[in-house]
Design a protein around this motif. Sequence first.
Motif, PDB file in Angstrom:
ATOM      1  N   VAL A  16     -13.827  16.698  21.644  1.00  0.00           N
ATOM      2  CA  VAL A  16     -15.244  16.400  21.428  1.00  0.00           C
ATOM      3  C   VAL A  16     -15.786  17.379  20.405  1.00  0.00           C
ATOM      4  N   THR A  17     -16.458  16.863  19.366  1.00  0.00           N
ATOM      5  CA  THR A  17     -17.034  17.720  18.345  1.00  0.00           C
ATOM      6  C   THR A  17     -18.349  18.306  18.853  1.00  0.00           C
ATOM      7  N   ALA A  18     -18.927  19.210  18.077  1.00  0.00           N
ATOM      8  CA  ALA A  18     -20.175  19.863  18.481  1.00  0.00           C
ATOM      9  C   ALA A  18     -21.332  18.872  18.548  1.00  0.00           C
ATOM     10  N   THR A  19     -21.276  17.817  17.744  1.00  0.00           N
ATOM     11  CA  THR A  19     -22.347  16.815  17.766  1.00  0.00           C
ATOM     12  C   THR A  19     -22.100  15.724  18.796  1.00  0.00           C
ATOM     13  N   GLY A  20     -20.986  15.807  19.535  1.00  0.00           N
ATOM     14  CA  GLY A  20     -20.717  14.850  20.601  1.00  0.00           C
ATOM     15  C   GLY A  20     -19.850  13.682  20.203  1.00  0.00           C
ATOM     16  N   LYS A  21     -19.331  13.698  18.963  1.00  0.00           N
ATOM     17  CA  LYS A  21     -18.430  12.631  18.545  1.00  0.00           C
ATOM     18  C   LYS A  21     -17.020  12.934  19.063  1.00  0.00           C
ATOM     19  N   ILE A  22     -16.163  11.933  19.068  1.00  0.00           N
ATOM     20  CA  ILE A  22     -14.799  12.087  19.568  1.00  0.00           C
ATOM     21  C   ILE A  22     -13.831  12.063  18.395  1.00  0.00           C
ATOM     22  N   LYS A  23     -13.004  13.102  18.328  1.00  0.00           N
ATOM     23  CA  LYS A  23     -12.004  13.231  17.272  1.00  0.00           C
ATOM     24  C   LYS A  23     -10.648  12.838  17.842  1.00  0.00           C
ATOM     25  N   SER A  24      -9.847  12.082  17.063  1.00  0.00           N
ATOM     26  CA  SER A  24      -8.515  11.705  17.535  1.00  0.00           C
ATOM     27  C   SER A  24      -7.559  11.627  16.360  1.00  0.00           C
ATOM     28  N   ALA A  25      -6.266  11.556  16.678  1.00  0.00           N
ATOM     29  CA  ALA A  25      -5.249  11.415  15.637  1.00  0.00           C
ATOM     30  C   ALA A  25      -5.292  10.000  15.080  1.00  0.00           C
ATOM     31  N   GLN A  26      -4.795   9.839  13.863  1.00  0.00           N
ATOM     32  CA  GLN A  26      -4.756   8.526  13.244  1.00  0.00           C
ATOM     33  C   GLN A  26      -3.725   7.650  13.943  1.00  0.00           C
ATOM     34  N   ALA A  27      -4.032   6.378  14.076  1.00  0.00           N
ATOM     35  CA  ALA A  27      -3.119   5.438  14.732  1.00  0.00           C
ATOM     36  C   ALA A  27      -2.119   4.873  13.719  1.00  0.00           C
ATOM     37  N   GLY A  28      -0.971   4.442  14.231  1.00  0.00           N
ATOM     38  CA  GLY A  28      -0.011   3.708  13.409  1.00  0.00           C
ATOM     39  C   GLY A  28       0.966   4.550  12.640  1.00  0.00           C
ATOM     40  N   THR A  48      -9.322  11.443  12.742  1.00  0.00           N
ATOM     41  CA  THR A  48     -10.427  10.537  12.452  1.00  0.00           C
ATOM     42  C   THR A  48     -11.452  10.623  13.583  1.00  0.00           C
ATOM     43  N   VAL A  49     -12.656  10.143  13.315  1.00  0.00           N
ATOM     44  CA  VAL A  49     -13.703  10.096  14.329  1.00  0.00           C
ATOM     45  C   VAL A  49     -13.757   8.672  14.870  1.00  0.00           C
ATOM     46  N   LEU A  50     -13.783   8.529  16.195  1.00  0.00           N
ATOM     47  CA  LEU A  50     -13.795   7.207  16.807  1.00  0.00           C
ATOM     48  C   LEU A  50     -15.128   6.504  16.582  1.00  0.00           C
ATOM     49  N   SER A  51     -15.091   5.170  16.636  1.00  0.00           N
ATOM     50  CA  SER A  51     -16.313   4.384  16.511  1.00  0.00           C
ATOM     51  C   SER A  51     -17.167   4.553  17.764  1.00  0.00           C
ATOM     52  N   ASP A  52     -18.412   4.138  17.683  1.00  0.00           N
ATOM     53  CA  ASP A  52     -19.343   4.325  18.802  1.00  0.00           C
ATOM     54  C   ASP A  52     -18.907   3.597  20.084  1.00  0.00           C
ATOM     55  N   PRO A  53     -18.450   2.338  20.011  1.00  0.00           N
ATOM     56  CA  PRO A  53     -18.000   1.698  21.260  1.00  0.00           C
ATOM     57  C   PRO A  53     -16.805   2.405  21.896  1.00  0.00           C
ATOM     58  N   ASP A  54     -15.864   2.882  21.054  1.00  0.00           N
ATOM     59  CA  ASP A  54     -14.707   3.597  21.590  1.00  0.00           C
ATOM     60  C   ASP A  54     -15.105   4.962  22.145  1.00  0.00           C
ATOM     61  N   THR A  55     -16.075   5.602  21.506  1.00  0.00           N
ATOM     62  CA  THR A  55     -16.561   6.895  21.974  1.00  0.00           C
ATOM     63  C   THR A  55     -17.137   6.782  23.385  1.00  0.00           C
TER      64      THR A  55
END
Length: 66
Positions: A16-28, A48-55
């Motif tokens: 989780v980043t400081a602004t509350g976004k979710i960071k993850s490794a790239q897929a594929g 990469t940063v996940l999209s809002d629905p995935d977050t």
Amino acid sequence: MPKMKTKSGAKKRFKVTATGKIKSAQAGKRHGMIKRTKKFIRDARGTTVLSDPDTKIVKKYMPYAR
């Protein structure tokens, strides 16, 4: 009240980043690199940063990481 359980798979894969976004490794990028284009391999470096629905989904798995 008992403590809520965290999904141990999620806490290993996401940060989780400081602004509350979710960071993850790239897929594929686990296997099959021969059939991938050079451009795809370049663009999929790093994280990469996940999209809002995935977050929203991932934050349910990690209730204490907010």
